[in-house]
Design a protein around this motif. Structure first.
Motif, mmCIF file in Angstrom:
data_model
loop_
_atom_site.group_PDB
_atom_site.id
_atom_site.type_symbol
_atom_site.label_atom_id
_atom_site.label_comp_id
_atom_site.label_asym_id
_atom_site.label_seq_id
_atom_site.Cartn_x
_atom_site.Cartn_y
_atom_site.Cartn_z
ATOM 1 N N MET A 98 14.659 3.987 1.349
ATOM 2 C CA MET A 98 13.840 2.976 0.671
ATOM 3 C C MET A 98 12.350 3.140 0.952
ATOM 4 S SD MET A 98 15.946 1.524 -1.226
ATOM 5 C CE MET A 98 14.792 0.388 -1.958
ATOM 6 N N THR A 99 11.976 3.818 2.034
ATOM 7 C CA THR A 99 10.544 4.009 2.303
ATOM 8 C C THR A 99 9.876 4.771 1.166
ATOM 9 O OG1 THR A 99 10.913 6.012 3.601
ATOM 10 C CG2 THR A 99 10.775 3.937 4.822
ATOM 11 N N HIS A 102 10.603 2.462 -2.612
ATOM 12 C CA HIS A 102 9.765 1.284 -2.875
ATOM 13 C C HIS A 102 8.410 1.702 -3.442
ATOM 14 C CE1 HIS A 102 12.173 -1.954 -1.339
ATOM 15 N NE2 HIS A 102 12.260 -1.455 -0.126
ATOM 16 N N THR A 103 7.944 0.950 -4.399
ATOM 17 C CA THR A 103 6.592 1.197 -4.922
ATOM 18 C C THR A 103 5.573 0.280 -4.247
ATOM 19 O OG1 THR A 103 7.048 -0.331 -6.738
ATOM 20 C CG2 THR A 103 7.389 2.023 -7.171
ATOM 21 N N ASP A 104 6.026 -0.788 -3.645
ATOM 22 C CA ASP A 104 5.159 -1.716 -2.918
ATOM 23 C C ASP A 104 4.969 -1.206 -1.486
ATOM 24 O OD1 ASP A 104 4.314 -3.814 -1.186
ATOM 25 O OD2 ASP A 104 5.022 -5.318 -2.604
ATOM 26 N N LEU A 107 6.661 -3.281 1.284
ATOM 27 C CA LEU A 107 8.113 -3.114 1.345
ATOM 28 C C LEU A 107 8.479 -1.771 1.977
ATOM 29 C CD1 LEU A 107 9.201 -4.607 -2.103
ATOM 30 C CD2 LEU A 107 9.406 -5.658 0.167
ATOM 31 N N SER A 108 7.721 -0.754 1.657
ATOM 32 C CA SER A 108 7.942 0.561 2.239
ATOM 33 C C SER A 108 7.717 0.521 3.756
ATOM 34 C CB SER A 108 7.001 1.579 1.585
ATOM 35 O OG SER A 108 7.245 2.858 2.097
ATOM 36 N N SER A 111 10.611 -1.209 5.400
ATOM 37 C CA SER A 111 11.766 -0.312 5.462
ATOM 38 C C SER A 111 11.613 0.690 6.604
ATOM 39 C CB SER A 111 11.938 0.433 4.135
ATOM 40 O OG SER A 111 12.378 -0.451 3.137
#
Length: 188
Positions: A98-99, A102-104, A107-108, A111
Motif C-alpha cells: 500500500m505504500t 496509495h496516492t495520498d 496514507l502512504s 502504511s
C-alpha cells in the motif's frame, strides 16, 4: 476475560485489543494479561483484531519500540496457532504494497509505519518458536513476488500466496517491495 478473548467475533476482538495494548507497557498486569492475550491470539479473529489495533493505533507508541513488548513475545511463543505466522506476514506485505498503491502521501506514510511495526512482530516470531514457519512462509511469498512465470505450481503455500497477490492486485512495484521486505526473513 479469557472466555471473551477466546470466543468473541472480530469487531469485539478489536475492542479487547484496544484495552490490552494500553496495558502492554506495564508489567504490573502480566499474570492477568498473559492468559487473555494468549486466548486472543489463539484464533484468526483474535489475531486479526489484536494486530489491527496494535499495528495501526496512533496512540500506541509501544508498537514503535525496536522489539515487541516481552508479554506479547511470550504470548506469541506460547500459543499454537496455524494462523499467527501467515497473518503476521499479511500484516507486513499488505501495508508494504500500500505504500506505493496509495496516492495520498499521508496514507502512504501510515502504511509504511504499519509495515515497520509489522516487521518487528515478524522478527519476534522468527526469533521465537515459529522460526521455521516464518522462514518457509516468507520463502513462499518471496517466490511469488519474484516469479515471472504464470505456470501452475503444485505447492499449496505458493498457490495460496499467488491467489492472495492476485486478489489484492499487486503489480511489479508492489511485488518488488514485498520481495525486499520478506527477503530479510529468509535464511540463505
Amino acid at each position: 476475560s479469557v472466555e471473551q478473548a477466546s470466543n468473541d467475533p472480530f469487531m469485539k476482538q478489536v475492542s479487547h485489543a484496544s484495552h490490552i495494548t494500553s496495558l502492554l507497557s506495564s508489567t504490573k498486569n502480566d499474570e492477568v494479561l498473559l492468559p487473555i492475550l494468549k486466548a486472543q491470539l489463539s484464533h484468526s479473529d483474535g489475531i486479526r483484531g489484536f494486530f489491527v489495533t496494535y499495528l495501526t493505533d496512533e496512540d500506541n507508541t509501544i508498537a514503535d519500540e525496536p522489539s515487541v513488548p516481552p508479554l506479547l513475545a511470550a504470548a506469541m511463543a506460547e500459543i499454537e496457532s496455524e494462523d499467527l505466522v501467515p497473518l503476521a506476514c499479511m500484516n507486513l506485505i499488505m501495508p508494504t504494497a500500500m505504500t506505493t498503491m496509495h496516492t495520498d502521501p499521508m496514507l502512504s506514510e501510515n502504511s509504511a509505519k504499519t509495515a515497520k511495526r509489522a516487521t518487528t512482530v515478524l522478527q519476534s516470531l522468527l526469533e521465537g518458536t515459529s522460526k521455521e514457519q516464518v522462514i518457509s512462509t516468507c520463502r513462499a511469498i518471496y517466490s511469488v513476488a519474484t516469479s515471472t512465470s504464470e505456470k501452475a505450481n503444485d505447492d499449496d503455500t505458493i498457490q495460496y500466496w499467488t491467489k492472495f497477490f492476485d486478489n489484492w492486485g499487486y503489480k511489479d512495484e508492489e511485488k518488488r517491495n514485498i520481495a525486499r521486505v520478506v527477503a530479510g526473513f529468509i535464511e540463505v
